[in-house]
Design an enzyme around this catalytic site. Structure first.
Site, PDB file in Angstrom:
ATOM      1  N   HIS A  67     -21.638   0.306 -14.946  1.00 41.02           N
ATOM      2  CA  HIS A  67     -20.236   1.256 -14.175  1.00 41.02           C
ATOM      3  C   HIS A  67     -20.122   2.262 -14.376  1.00 41.02           C
ATOM      4  O   HIS A  67     -18.630   1.898 -15.256  1.00 41.02           O
ATOM      5  CB  HIS A  67     -19.583  -0.150 -13.539  1.00 41.02           C
TER       6      HIS A  67
ATOM      7  N   GLY B  35     -23.028  -4.112  -5.865  1.00 43.09           N
ATOM      8  CA  GLY B  35     -22.442  -5.028  -4.589  1.00 43.09           C
ATOM      9  C   GLY B  35     -23.130  -6.642  -4.944  1.00 43.09           C
ATOM     10  O   GLY B  35     -23.531  -6.360  -6.530  1.00 43.09           O
TER      11      GLY B  35
ATOM     12  N   GLU C  87     -18.749   4.600 -13.535  1.00 46.68           N
ATOM     13  CA  GLU C  87     -17.221   5.045 -12.795  1.00 46.68           C
ATOM     14  C   GLU C  87     -16.314   5.091 -13.654  1.00 46.68           C
ATOM     15  O   GLU C  87     -14.645   5.604 -12.732  1.00 46.68           O
ATOM     16  CB  GLU C  87     -17.450   4.344 -11.165  1.00 46.68           C
TER      17      GLU C  87
ATOM     18  N   THR D 253      16.361   5.297   6.921  1.00 54.14           N
ATOM     19  CA  THR D 253      16.429   4.728   5.845  1.00 54.14           C
ATOM     20  C   THR D 253      17.014   3.331   5.634  1.00 54.14           C
ATOM     21  O   THR D 253      16.637   2.614   4.629  1.00 54.14           O
ATOM     22  CB  THR D 253      18.214   4.834   4.909  1.00 54.14           C
TER      23      THR D 253
ATOM     24  N   SER E 113       0.696  -1.137  -0.024  1.00 52.98           N
ATOM     25  CA  SER E 113       0.186   0.083  -0.236  1.00 52.98           C
ATOM     26  C   SER E 113       1.234   1.130   0.027  1.00 52.98           C
ATOM     27  O   SER E 113       0.612   1.967   0.655  1.00 52.98           O
ATOM     28  CB  SER E 113      -0.761   0.243   1.539  1.00 52.98           C
TER      29      SER E 113
ATOM     30  N   GLN F  95     -30.859  -1.932  -9.064  1.00 57.58           N
ATOM     31  CA  GLN F  95     -31.958  -2.917  -9.204  1.00 57.58           C
ATOM     32  C   GLN F  95     -32.592  -2.365  -7.766  1.00 57.58           C
ATOM     33  O   GLN F  95     -33.347  -3.180  -7.506  1.00 57.58           O
ATOM     34  CB  GLN F  95     -30.561  -4.375  -9.358  1.00 57.58           C
TER      35      GLN F  95
ATOM     36  N   CYS G 189     -25.352  -0.191 -10.643  1.00 57.43           N
ATOM     37  CA  CYS G 189     -25.507  -1.645 -10.516  1.00 57.43           C
ATOM     38  C   CYS G 189     -26.788  -2.508  -9.804  1.00 57.43           C
ATOM     39  O   CYS G 189     -28.143  -2.035  -9.954  1.00 57.43           O
ATOM     40  CB  CYS G 189     -24.531  -2.010 -10.598  1.00 57.43           C
ATOM     41  N   LEU G 190     -25.795  -3.035  -8.860  1.00 50.07           N
ATOM     42  CA  LEU G 190     -27.281  -3.824  -7.788  1.00 50.07           C
ATOM     43  C   LEU G 190     -27.784  -2.577  -7.174  1.00 50.07           C
ATOM     44  O   LEU G 190     -29.600  -1.995  -6.517  1.00 50.07           O
ATOM     45  CB  LEU G 190     -26.051  -4.427  -5.973  1.00 50.07           C
TER      46      LEU G 190
HETATM   47  N1  GLN Z   1     -24.920  -8.570  -7.727  1.00 47.73           N
HETATM   48  C1  GLN Z   1     -26.068  -8.229  -9.090  1.00 47.73           C
HETATM   49  C2  GLN Z   1     -25.721  -9.093  -9.835  1.00 47.73           C
HETATM   50  O1  GLN Z   1     -24.983  -9.840  -9.851  1.00 47.73           O
HETATM   51  C3  GLN Z   1     -25.224  -6.363  -8.669  1.00 47.73           C
HETATM   52  C4  GLN Z   1     -24.101  -6.975  -9.657  1.00 47.73           C
HETATM   53  C5  GLN Z   1     -23.517  -5.155  -9.521  1.00 47.73           C
HETATM   54  O2  GLN Z   1     -23.763  -5.192  -8.754  1.00 47.73           O
HETATM   55  N2  GLN Z   1     -21.897  -4.675  -9.434  1.00 47.73           N
HETATM   56  O3  GLN Z   1     -26.566  -8.210 -10.827  1.00 47.73           O
END
Ligand code: GLN
Length: 545
Positions: free
Chosen positions: A507, A354, A509, A188, A14, A385, A381-382
């Site tokens: 995504h 997620g 991002e 050092t 890290s 959903q 994504c999730l």
């Molecule tokens: N778990 C959800 C899926 O597989 C969303 C995946 C995610 O958020 N990357 O569709």
């Protein structure tokens, strides 16, 4: 012929090797050179796709669908390097190819060994990762020198350098100068020992980048130089940055790292590195006064690396809106336990992607609260959903609406498994991965944000909006505003009458850059800022980028 830079790390993990590699990539680009970047990871997983974010941080996805280390996110944010499946190799991936060859009979009659077979495969991977047309290929070697796992990689790069003309390869070692507060001094010795380890393997670093929280004195550089057999001018300080990781390349250039690198590799070294726009961005970042606060409601909020690209994208969008984005990291489970009061005062809610059931109901509550309070919401994504589930349950009256991922017997599976996922029983690398096109409905908010009707974004999921519920949603205030043209998958939802309510199956991002922020993040932070200004009636800040 492409020249190579190998970046190793010493003393501790890290250290920011990924950032340093990305910063060197940017510096070289700003001197007119073309770069490619690659990471070699010593762990045995074939890729990080099956690891928990707590183990590994975010999984970064490339256009061609590779699930990779989060350092590749830094590479793409800092440079124009085109990253692919060949940009990240692990021990597992290398061994898989060697073992597949052995089974095929490619080594018939021979004993397959770490040297030369594994090291040869690593060298091939390095060649593969060096993009065509690149002047310089930067390869970061994960882990810390001295680890058992990284030995074959170090041995391979030693051999690699031996096979190249002198001056075509540069070894840069990132190391730590620990600061002992009690005695008030930088030490050092750990650096001497880690360079000693490298030299035992046969690698003499050409440049040492010394990570430190306190200034490194000239005297100290001399001492490191003598003990490590590195020229004194090639012992470069990399001090902790004060407010932004984007300071790193500017700091390194100020200390002459740019000239050292190009001189070593035989490129023109008399000119300056053009970082004007980058420096201007940093100066402006320092002077912003306006602030908005965004709640990120997720499952892994304790670990900053778990949502790295999202946090970076919010910072980019903050810059575009000339405001500071304050983060309120909220554990989705806490929303259930403590109630939505823990969201009070924020200017926007973002629910990231997620897996797994933990925290789902908290996310759904946070989304309901944002929707009902007219608070800007962005679901990824999730997160998208969950927004569909929330709307189905509370606006469409579909009691028990859920995703098949967590509720296989739901009476209303508004999120279901994609058809081509049903027969899949292997977990690794089998999601819907990488870039797919999406068509946007003209006149929608998302169309307005992108300014075009066809986009391409990166995916990583197995589940999708269930088209059986399309008509019910179409008759509601929620608009399904983006679809994958080939497979008719719903990729975007929005509520036009809400100040800002957007969910995306992809995504975004992964495609935001500091000087080219992603349009949805930019719009979301703009809406949050307007919300902040509404509470505190200052003039609405114009979006400037
Ligand atoms: N778990 C959800 C899926 O597989 C969303 C995946 C995610 O958020 N990357 O569709």
């Amino acid at each position: 012929m492409v020249k190579h830079i190998f970046v190793t790390g010493g003393v501790v993990s890290s250290l920011g090797k990924g950032l340093t590699s990305a910063a060197i990539g940017l510096i070289l680009e700003r001197r007119g050179l073309t770069v490619s970047l690659q990471k070699l990871d010593p762990y045995i997983n074939v890729d990080p796709g099956t690891m928990s974010p707590f183990q590994h941080g975010e999984v970064y996805v490339t256009d061609d669908g590779a699930e990779t280390d989060l350092d590749l996110g830094h590479y793409e944010r800092y440079t124009h390097a085109k990253l692919t499946q060949s940009s990240n190799f692990t021990t597992g991936k290398i061994y898989s190819t060697v073992i597949a060859k052995e089974r095929r009979g490619d080594y018939l009659g021979r004993t397959v060994q770490v040297i030369p077979h594994i090291t040869d495969a690593i060298k091939e991977a390095i060649h593969e990762g060096a993009a065509e047309g690149a002047d310089v290929a930067i390869t970061e070697i994960g882990g810390t020198v001295g680890d058992i796992e990284s030995l074959p990689f170090l041995e391979a790069v030693r051999q690699f350098a031996l096979e190249r003309p002198k001056g075509d390869v540069l070894f840069l070692h990132v190391t730590l100068l620990p600061y002992l507060r009690a005695s008030g001094e930088l030490k050092t010795k750990p650096t001497q020992q880690s360079v000693g380890k490298l030299r035992e393997i046969g690698i003499q670093p050409d440049i040492l980048v010394c990570r430190t929280e306190q200034p490194m004195t000239q005297e100290m550089a001399q001492k490191i130089s003598m003990f490590c057999n590195v020229r004194p001018e090639a012992v470069v300080e990399e001090r902790d940055v004060a407010y932004s990781i984007y300071e790193v390349p500017v700091d390194l250039c100020r200390l002459g790292l740019d000239k050292l690198v190009v001189a070593h590799l035989g490129f023109e070294s008399d000119t300056e590195t053009d970082l004007d726009d980058w420096s201007l961005m940093l100066a402006e970042l320092k002077s912003v006064e306006k602030t908005c606060e965004i709640a990120v409601v997720g499952k892994y909020i304790q670990l900053h690396d778990a949502y790295k690209s999202i946090y970076e994208s919010l910072a980019h969008a903050g810059y575009a809106n000339r405001c500071k984005v304050k983060l309120r990291k909220i554990s989705a489970e806490d929303v259930l336990v403590k109630g939505t009061e823990i969201l009070a005062g924020v200017d926007g809610v973002l629910v990231p992607g997620g897996f797994g059931e933990r925290g789902i109901e908290g996310k759904i509550q946070a989304i309901r609260w944002a929707r009902e309070q007219d608070l800007p919401f962005f679901g990824i994504c999730l997160g998208m959903q969950c927004a569909v589930i929330e709307y189905a349950r509370h606006e469409l009256g579909l009691e028990g609406a859920h995703t098949l991922e967590h509720s296989p017997h739901s009476p209303h599976p508004v999120i279901s498994l994609m058809a081509d996922q049903r027969e899949i029983d292997q977990k690794g690398g089998t999601m819907r991965l990488g870039a797919y096109d999406c068509e946007l409905d003209p006149g929608t908010r998302i169309h307005e944000l992108y300014g075009c009707t066809r986009i391409s974004e990166r995916h990583r999921h197995r589940f999708e909006f269930n088209n059986d519920y399309r008509d019910q949603f179409a008759a509601s205030t929620m608009v399904l505003s983006g679809r994958n043209p080939g497979r008719d998958l719903v990729e975007i939802i929005e509520i036009p009458e809400h100040p800002f309510f957007i969910g995306v199956q992809f995504h975004p991002e992964f495609k935001s850059r500091p000087l080219n922020p992603h349009p949805i993040f930019k719009g979301f932070v703009g809406a949050a800022l307007a919300h902040a200004n509404g509470n505190n009636p200052a003039p609405v800040c114009e979006t400037v980028l």
